[in-house]
Design an enzyme around this catalytic site. Structure first.
Site, PDB file in Angstrom:
ATOM      1  N   ASN A   1      -4.452   7.969 -14.126  1.00 40.96           N
ATOM      2  CA  ASN A   1      -4.001   6.974 -13.157  1.00 40.96           C
ATOM      3  C   ASN A   1      -4.399   5.597 -13.686  1.00 40.96           C
ATOM      4  O   ASN A   1      -5.570   5.246 -13.675  1.00 40.96           O
ATOM      5  CB  ASN A   1      -4.664   7.262 -11.801  1.00 40.96           C
ATOM      6  CG  ASN A   1      -4.344   6.200 -10.766  1.00 40.96           C
ATOM      7  OD1 ASN A   1      -3.501   5.323 -10.986  1.00 40.96           O
ATOM      8  ND2 ASN A   1      -5.022   6.266  -9.626  1.00 40.96           N
TER       9      ASN A   1
ATOM     10  N   LYS B   1      -3.731   2.773 -12.447  1.00 38.69           N
ATOM     11  CA  LYS B   1      -3.926   1.779 -11.375  1.00 38.69           C
ATOM     12  C   LYS B   1      -3.190   0.475 -11.748  1.00 38.69           C
ATOM     13  O   LYS B   1      -2.134   0.550 -12.367  1.00 38.69           O
ATOM     14  CB  LYS B   1      -5.419   1.577 -11.101  1.00 38.69           C
ATOM     15  CG  LYS B   1      -6.128   2.918 -10.870  1.00 38.69           C
ATOM     16  CD  LYS B   1      -7.523   2.812 -10.347  1.00 38.69           C
ATOM     17  CE  LYS B   1      -8.098   4.205 -10.146  1.00 38.69           C
ATOM     18  NZ  LYS B   1      -9.413   4.198  -9.534  1.00 38.69           N
TER      19      LYS B   1
ATOM     20  N   HIS C   1      -4.122   7.857  -2.319  1.00 39.73           N
ATOM     21  CA  HIS C   1      -5.279   7.506  -3.144  1.00 39.73           C
ATOM     22  C   HIS C   1      -6.267   6.719  -2.276  1.00 39.73           C
ATOM     23  O   HIS C   1      -5.857   5.959  -1.398  1.00 39.73           O
ATOM     24  CB  HIS C   1      -4.834   6.666  -4.351  1.00 39.73           C
ATOM     25  CG  HIS C   1      -5.945   6.485  -5.334  1.00 39.73           C
ATOM     26  ND1 HIS C   1      -6.925   5.537  -5.160  1.00 39.73           N
ATOM     27  CD2 HIS C   1      -6.264   7.169  -6.459  1.00 39.73           C
ATOM     28  CE1 HIS C   1      -7.798   5.641  -6.163  1.00 39.73           C
ATOM     29  NE2 HIS C   1      -7.419   6.627  -6.962  1.00 39.73           N
TER      30      HIS C   1
ATOM     31  N   GLU D   1      -7.849   4.138  -2.742  1.00 36.71           N
ATOM     32  CA  GLU D   1      -7.625   2.684  -2.726  1.00 36.71           C
ATOM     33  C   GLU D   1      -6.499   2.329  -1.759  1.00 36.71           C
ATOM     34  O   GLU D   1      -6.512   1.269  -1.137  1.00 36.71           O
ATOM     35  CB  GLU D   1      -7.360   2.179  -4.157  1.00 36.71           C
ATOM     36  CG  GLU D   1      -8.648   2.185  -4.970  1.00 36.71           C
ATOM     37  CD  GLU D   1      -8.505   2.559  -6.434  1.00 36.71           C
ATOM     38  OE1 GLU D   1      -7.404   2.444  -6.986  1.00 36.71           O
ATOM     39  OE2 GLU D   1      -9.516   2.994  -7.020  1.00 36.71           O
TER      40      GLU D   1
ATOM     41  N   GLU E   1     -11.036  13.382  -4.594  1.00 39.81           N
ATOM     42  CA  GLU E   1     -11.636  12.212  -5.223  1.00 39.81           C
ATOM     43  C   GLU E   1     -12.675  11.617  -4.273  1.00 39.81           C
ATOM     44  O   GLU E   1     -12.335  10.808  -3.396  1.00 39.81           O
ATOM     45  CB  GLU E   1     -10.561  11.157  -5.522  1.00 39.81           C
ATOM     46  CG  GLU E   1      -9.507  11.633  -6.503  1.00 39.81           C
ATOM     47  CD  GLU E   1      -8.892  10.479  -7.282  1.00 39.81           C
ATOM     48  OE1 GLU E   1      -8.942  10.513  -8.510  1.00 39.81           O
ATOM     49  OE2 GLU E   1      -8.391   9.526  -6.650  1.00 39.81           O
TER      50      GLU E   1
ATOM     51  N   GLY F   1     -14.705   4.939  -9.994  1.00 42.76           N
ATOM     52  CA  GLY F   1     -14.953   3.663 -10.673  1.00 42.76           C
ATOM     53  C   GLY F   1     -16.405   3.235 -10.640  1.00 42.76           C
ATOM     54  O   GLY F   1     -16.724   2.089 -10.933  1.00 42.76           O
TER      55      GLY F   1
ATOM     56  N   SER G   1     -14.826   9.105 -11.883  1.00 45.48           N
ATOM     57  CA  SER G   1     -15.647   8.929 -13.093  1.00 45.48           C
ATOM     58  C   SER G   1     -15.600  10.133 -14.037  1.00 45.48           C
ATOM     59  O   SER G   1     -16.606  10.437 -14.691  1.00 45.48           O
ATOM     60  CB  SER G   1     -17.089   8.573 -12.714  1.00 45.48           C
ATOM     61  OG  SER G   1     -17.112   7.340 -12.019  1.00 45.48           O
TER      62      SER G   1
HETATM   63  P1  13P Z   1     -12.253   6.554 -12.169  1.00 46.26           P
HETATM   64  O1  13P Z   1     -11.991   7.696 -13.135  1.00 46.26           O
HETATM   65  O2  13P Z   1     -12.161   5.209 -12.787  1.00 46.26           O
HETATM   66  O3  13P Z   1     -13.509   6.782 -11.387  1.00 46.26           O
HETATM   67  O4  13P Z   1     -11.055   6.590 -11.096  1.00 46.26           O
HETATM   68  C1  13P Z   1     -10.719   7.803 -10.524  1.00 46.26           C
HETATM   69  C2  13P Z   1      -9.459   7.630  -9.773  1.00 46.26           C
HETATM   70  O5  13P Z   1      -9.414   6.900  -8.801  1.00 46.26           O
HETATM   71  C3  13P Z   1      -8.264   8.314 -10.268  1.00 46.26           C
HETATM   72  O6  13P Z   1      -7.226   8.268  -9.346  1.00 46.26           O
END
Ligand code: 13P
Length: 247
Positions: free
Chosen positions: A11, A13, A98, A100, A167, A173, A211
């Site tokens: 992803n 983003k 997601h 976010e 997640e 992140g 992560s």
């Molecule tokens: P990270 O791998 O940067 O923690 O992000 C995970 C994520 O949100 C994948 O959709």
């Protein structure tokens, strides 16, 4: 128990320009021409990169996912993108819910249910994300939160081509990964839910995200019911994405 082929999804983003995305795919395709892979590889770039990346990935094992979609089919929704537009651009999958989208853009379980319906209606495959915050985990309500997200958004789900991604918000992140044991326990809980709710519950791949990186991918992927990874930061670099995928 069914053996599902594992999925490694990147992803991106709101990262990578078109030329960076195309360079990334070039590195992947070169590596994949040398080594066969049994895992499924997905990339979720920004909408603007979908069509050109679909051309670059044609006839390869790499498939594309959109990061979001509108719940509406068309009309006066400035700035929104419908599932048929995403399909047109070459996406075969859509990430829905997601964290976010839930936390920054306030998307509710009800809205996500409508988006899931739109995705399935267009013949695309949803990757439905669930996960608890740190506070919820500390309060001991992580299972309850995830079950509620699943229950409320999947109440009217039809069609069997669902993918779920667990997640945990506190691991996204942050460099803080769920332990393999945390992932194993929550994935088992999600599998129990899916089995109870759907006759095809065993067929749903459950991905872990938060992560994930080259140093922990193999151990996470070795856990029962971890059928793949949804990778953010570590998927912005083709070498690390390939290492996670085991190429
Ligand atoms: P990270 O791998 O940067 O923690 O992000 C995970 C994520 O949100 C994948 O959709």
């Amino acid at each position: 128990m069914t053996t599902l082929s594992q999925i490694i999804a990147g992803n991106w983003k709101m990262n990578l320009t078109l030329s960076q995305g195309l360079d990334f795919v070039d590195v992947l395709l070169a590596a994949l021409s040398e080594k066969k892979i049994s895992r499924k590889l997905l990339l979720a770039p920004n909408f603007t990169l979908l069509a050109p990346l679909a051309v670059a990935c044609r006839d390869s094992v790499i498939e594309l996912a959109a990061q979001n979609c509108s719940d509406h089919e068309s009309g006066a929704f400035t700035g929104e993108t419908s599932v048929s537009m995403l399909k047109d651009a070459g996406a075969a999958y859509v990430i829905v819910g997601h964290s976010e989208r839930r936390h920054i853009f306030g998307e509710s379980n009800a809205l996500l249910a409508a988006k899931l319906g739109a995705v399935v209606g267009a013949g695309l495959r949803p990757i439905f994300c669930v996960g608890e915050t740190l506070e919820q985990r500390q309060q001991g309500v992580a299972d309850e939160v995830v079950t509620r997200q699943l229950t409320e958004s999947l109440a009217d789900f039809s069609g069997s081509r669902l993918i779920v991604a667990y997640e945990p918000v506190w691991a996204i992140g942050t460099g803080e990964t769920a332990t393999p044991e945390d992932a194993r326990l929550m994935h088992a809980e999600i599998r129990r839910f899916l089995r109870t709710r759907f006759t095809w519950g065993d067929e749903v791949p459950i991905l872990y995200g938060g992560s994930a990186k080259p140093g922990n991918a193999a151990e996470l992927l070795a856990q029962p019911e971890v059928n793949g990874l949804l990778v953010g930061g570590a998927a912005l670099n083709p070498e690390s994405f390939l290492e996670i995928a085991g190429v």
